[in-house]
Write an enzyme that holds these catalytic residues in place. Structure first.
Site, PDB file in Angstrom:
ATOM      1  N   ASP A  99       0.846  -1.179   0.000  1.00 31.24           N
ATOM      2  CA  ASP A  99       0.000   0.000   0.000  1.00 31.24           C
ATOM      3  C   ASP A  99       0.889   1.239   0.000  1.00 31.24           C
ATOM      4  O   ASP A  99       1.903   1.287   0.703  1.00 31.24           O
ATOM      5  CB  ASP A  99      -0.864   0.000   1.274  1.00 31.24           C
ATOM      6  CG  ASP A  99      -2.313   0.330   0.978  1.00 31.24           C
ATOM      7  OD1 ASP A  99      -2.572   1.470   0.542  1.00 31.24           O
ATOM      8  OD2 ASP A  99      -3.166  -0.533   1.185  1.00 31.24           O
ATOM      9  N   ASP A 200      -3.230   4.558  -2.325  1.00 29.36           N
ATOM     10  CA  ASP A 200      -4.330   5.068  -1.513  1.00 29.36           C
ATOM     11  C   ASP A 200      -4.788   6.448  -2.000  1.00 29.36           C
ATOM     12  O   ASP A 200      -3.953   7.334  -2.226  1.00 29.36           O
ATOM     13  CB  ASP A 200      -3.812   5.184  -0.063  1.00 29.36           C
ATOM     14  CG  ASP A 200      -4.909   5.401   0.940  1.00 29.36           C
ATOM     15  OD1 ASP A 200      -5.786   4.529   1.056  1.00 29.36           O
ATOM     16  OD2 ASP A 200      -4.888   6.449   1.618  1.00 29.36           O
ATOM     17  N   GLU A 257      -6.523   3.833  -5.985  1.00 30.30           N
ATOM     18  CA  GLU A 257      -7.853   3.980  -5.400  1.00 30.30           C
ATOM     19  C   GLU A 257      -8.385   5.353  -5.801  1.00 30.30           C
ATOM     20  O   GLU A 257      -7.818   6.372  -5.421  1.00 30.30           O
ATOM     21  CB  GLU A 257      -7.788   3.866  -3.875  1.00 30.30           C
ATOM     22  CG  GLU A 257      -9.165   3.880  -3.246  1.00 30.30           C
ATOM     23  CD  GLU A 257      -9.172   4.311  -1.782  1.00 30.30           C
ATOM     24  OE1 GLU A 257     -10.146   4.034  -1.079  1.00 30.30           O
ATOM     25  OE2 GLU A 257      -8.201   4.956  -1.341  1.00 30.30           O
ATOM     26  N   HIS A 330     -11.292  -3.604   2.705  1.00 23.53           N
ATOM     27  CA  HIS A 330     -11.315  -3.289   4.129  1.00 23.53           C
ATOM     28  C   HIS A 330     -12.162  -2.063   4.474  1.00 23.53           C
ATOM     29  O   HIS A 330     -12.315  -1.740   5.642  1.00 23.53           O
ATOM     30  CB  HIS A 330      -9.879  -3.064   4.604  1.00 23.53           C
ATOM     31  CG  HIS A 330      -9.244  -1.880   3.931  1.00 23.53           C
ATOM     32  ND1 HIS A 330      -8.944  -1.871   2.581  1.00 23.53           N
ATOM     33  CD2 HIS A 330      -8.897  -0.667   4.395  1.00 23.53           C
ATOM     34  CE1 HIS A 330      -8.427  -0.696   2.256  1.00 23.53           C
ATOM     35  NE2 HIS A 330      -8.385   0.051   3.342  1.00 23.53           N
ATOM     36  N   ASP A 331     -12.674  -1.356   3.469  1.00 25.40           N
ATOM     37  CA  ASP A 331     -13.473  -0.158   3.720  1.00 25.40           C
ATOM     38  C   ASP A 331     -14.969  -0.386   3.525  1.00 25.40           C
ATOM     39  O   ASP A 331     -15.751   0.553   3.656  1.00 25.40           O
ATOM     40  CB  ASP A 331     -13.057   0.967   2.763  1.00 25.40           C
ATOM     41  CG  ASP A 331     -11.654   1.479   3.049  1.00 25.40           C
ATOM     42  OD1 ASP A 331     -11.219   1.413   4.213  1.00 25.40           O
ATOM     43  OD2 ASP A 331     -10.993   1.945   2.109  1.00 25.40           O
TER      44      ASP A 331
HETATM   45  C1  GLC Z   1      -8.384   4.880   1.824  1.00 21.89           C
HETATM   46  C2  GLC Z   1      -8.188   3.637   2.659  1.00 21.89           C
HETATM   47  C3  GLC Z   1      -8.915   3.825   3.948  1.00 21.89           C
HETATM   48  C4  GLC Z   1      -8.314   5.000   4.667  1.00 21.89           C
HETATM   49  C5  GLC Z   1      -8.287   6.246   3.783  1.00 21.89           C
HETATM   50  C6  GLC Z   1      -7.336   7.266   4.323  1.00 21.89           C
HETATM   51  O1  GLC Z   1      -9.685   5.080   1.451  1.00 21.89           O
HETATM   52  O2  GLC Z   1      -8.584   2.510   1.943  1.00 21.89           O
HETATM   53  O3  GLC Z   1      -8.868   2.677   4.755  1.00 21.89           O
HETATM   54  O4  GLC Z   1      -9.034   5.286   5.825  1.00 21.89           O
HETATM   55  O5  GLC Z   1      -7.863   5.976   2.480  1.00 21.89           O
HETATM   56  O6  GLC Z   1      -6.014   6.856   4.160  1.00 21.89           O
END
Ligand code: GLC
Ligand code: CA
Length: 564
Positions: A99, A200, A257, A330-331
């Site tokens: 990540d 991320d 992402e 995980h979100d």
């Molecule tokens: C992304 C991650 C999430 C995190 C956010 C801030 O969306 O997947 O888990 O809280 O970024 O880093």
């Protein structure tokens, strides 16, 4: 026609390390725990592991708040453990994707500590500092985790920007020194043998230079300013620079992402000739059950939208670019609870959704536990929850005297902790995850739903995943074949054809618990069909083509035929 690449032919497995496997009884999953399960991952058949953050972190947001990019947090183990994990993967012919969290750091990062110490610090412009406006925040943006996106720091009398929690200050990408530090760090990991990055919130790194106020949509003092911090004007430039300085020098995979990106925009990000990113995690499907006020408002999703969005992405990325295929991470809540049925038809619907994810064009991503059909959790009270987003929302809800029952209900359905309960390995206490007390409670259904049980049952979801992964390996058609939606208007069935060289695949999925009738459209003609995989074990492996003209499908039934 898509170009061949190793990461297109891969299946990725995502690990949320705190919740995967604890090796030392402290209740938190760790690297040694993961190492002890590498044979399991190999047996499953996946060939890339994406590891959520394991870097030094105070864990305000479970590792997404990094205080040192080049070290492993104590709870996870040591750099030697990480190297053992890397080698363990590589010796099994598997890859390791890390990540990359570079939109923000932790407020405990040395850069931020220096930055806040004085307006004259050389690190000041590593972050985004502004004086207040009329005694208030520099603008009205809300944080993704509630409240203002600005925090006042009395030491120097200015505010800093944090799109996420106040312990996650946003880096200032306009500062070239910051960018070069990040590229340096990326090369450092790549030289250590990392095979790619999951980036991320990568389309948030470029903010609108003026940081304008967001338009007010309701009476609250803070408003979502996404249009000014997502897909900002310099984003293309930064990604291009990152490619030239770093990515172009390695044979790696990248997946960004990217919230707020549709298929048309995605083409630009993943165009193979533009060299920005290989794949994206988009939010169009996952936001189908968001209400007008966002995630915490419930809304029923529609199959027609589901088909429309997936078809759009399949078509628009077909010539140049590549899809990532996923319905959980995980979100988000567990996929079987959200888009399937986690009670009567848990096994059938989990297999049906898996069939979808492994028979579209793109790279499938399996989130830990998905392969055994892990479900959402219903904790008895708020004390069991751990996620900062959920806890902030709850607190704010209480302050605004929202209905307690409704709050708890929506948390059960939508909260991120649904995906973060410990991996269920067996039916011993704490699901075999830890010998101690887990940092977050296990889902009580671990006695029926666990890896050991699934390994013993030839009809389990786990064995079905193994079969799907194996089919992708055997048939380039699964990976590279083009996509054609059929039965567009059917309200229960999602069906499509995939075509590659001389082969055609027919995928038929009943998305509901009511039975449904499949009829082959007249324009689809073929001589023969052979069943490759189905989620009801009682059907004959050699059903002939004529039978396909009209099929009656049972609840959540999925069938995949090879036509010739
Ligand atoms: C992304 C991650 C999430 C995190 C956010 C801030 O969306 O997947 O888990 O809280 O970024 O880093
Ligand atoms: Ca541990």
């Amino acid at each position: 026609m898509p170009k061949k690449k190793w990461w297109k032919e891969s299946v990725v497995y995502q690990i949320y390390p705190r919740s995967f496997k604890d090796s030392n009884g402290d209740g938190t999953g760790d690297l040694k725990g993961i190492i002890s399960k590498l044979d399991y991952l190999h047996y499953l058949g996946v060939n890339v592991l994406w590891l959520c953050p394991v870097y030094h972190s105070p864990n305000v947001d479970n590792g997404y708040d990094i205080s040192d990019y080049r070290g492993i947090m104590d709870e996870m183990g040591t750099m030697a453990d990480w190297e053992e994990l890397r080698d363990g993967l590589h010796s099994r012919d598997m890859k390791l994707v890390m990540d990359l969290v570079v939109n923000h750091t932790s407020d405990q990062h040395r850069w931020f500590q220096e930055s806040r110490s004085s307006k004259d610090s050389p690190y000041r412009s590593y972050y985004i500092w502004r004086p207040g406006k009329d005694g208030k925040e520099p603008n009205n943006w809300s944080s993704e985790f509630g409240g203002s996106a600005w925090e006042f720091d009395a030491l120097t009398g200015e505010y800093y920007l944090h799109v996420f929690s106040k312990n996650q200050p946003d880096l200032n990408w306009e500062n070239k020194t910051v960018r070069y530090e990040i590229y340096d760090m990326m090369r450092w990991w790549l030289d250590k043998g990392v095979d790619g990055f999951r980036m991320d919130v990568i389309n948030m790194i470029a903010k609108h230079p003026d940081l304008p106020d967001a338009p007010s949509v309701d009476s609250s003092p803070y408003q979502w300013g996404g249009q000014f911090f997502i897909n900002g004007p310099r984003l293309r430039y930064y990604l291009r620079e990152m490619y030239v300085k770093v990515l172009s020098k390695y044979d790696i995979m990248t997946v960004g992402e990217t919230r707020w990106v549709d298929a048309d925009m995605a083409r630009i990000f993943v165009d193979e000739y533009r060299h920005e990113l290989n794949m994206l995690f988009h939010f169009e499907l996952l936001e189908l059950d968001y209400g007008p006020s966002g995630k915490w408002e419930k809304k029923a999703w529609e199959l027609s939208d589901f088909k429309r969005i997936l078809s759009d992405w399949q078509k628009k990325l077909a010539d140049s670019g590549w899809n990532s295929l996923f319905l959980s991470n995980h979100d988000h809540p567990r996929m079987v609870s959200r888009f399937g049925n986690d009670s009567t038809y848990r096994v059938e619907s989990a297999k049906m959704l898996a069939t979808l994810l492994h028979t579209l064009q793109g790279t499938p991503y399996i989130y830990q536990g998905e392969e055994i059909g892990m479900t959402n959790v219903r904790f008895p009270c708020i004390e069991h929850y751990r996620d900062i987003e959920t806890l902030n929302m709850y607190e704010e809800g209480l302050k605004n005297s929202k209905d307690l029952k409704e709050l708890t209900e929506v948390i059960c359905e939508k909260g991120r902790d649904n995906a973060r309960t410990p991996m269920q390995w067996n039916d011993s206490s704490q699901a075999g995850f830890t010998e101690g007390t887990p940092w977050i409670s296990v889902n009580p259904n671990y006695q029926e739903i666990n890896v050991e049980q699934a390994q013993q049952d030839q009809n389990s979801i786990l064995h079905y995943y193994r079969k799907l992964i194996d089919l992708r390996r055997r048939y380039p058609l699964f990976v590279y074949g083009d996509y054609r939606l059929i039965l567009h208007k059917h309200t229960r069935i999602y069906s499509y054809l995939r075509h590659w060289e001389e082969e055609t695949l027919l995928v038929i999925l009943n998305f509901f618990e009511e039975s449904a009738v499949f009829t082959l459209p007249e324009r689809v003609t073929f001589k023969n069909g052979r069943l490759l995989i189905a989620n009801y074990s009682d059907i004959n492996e050699k059903i002939v083509a004529e039978d396909l003209n009209e099929l009656s499908l049972r609840p959540y039934e999925a069938r995949v035929y090879l036509l010739d």
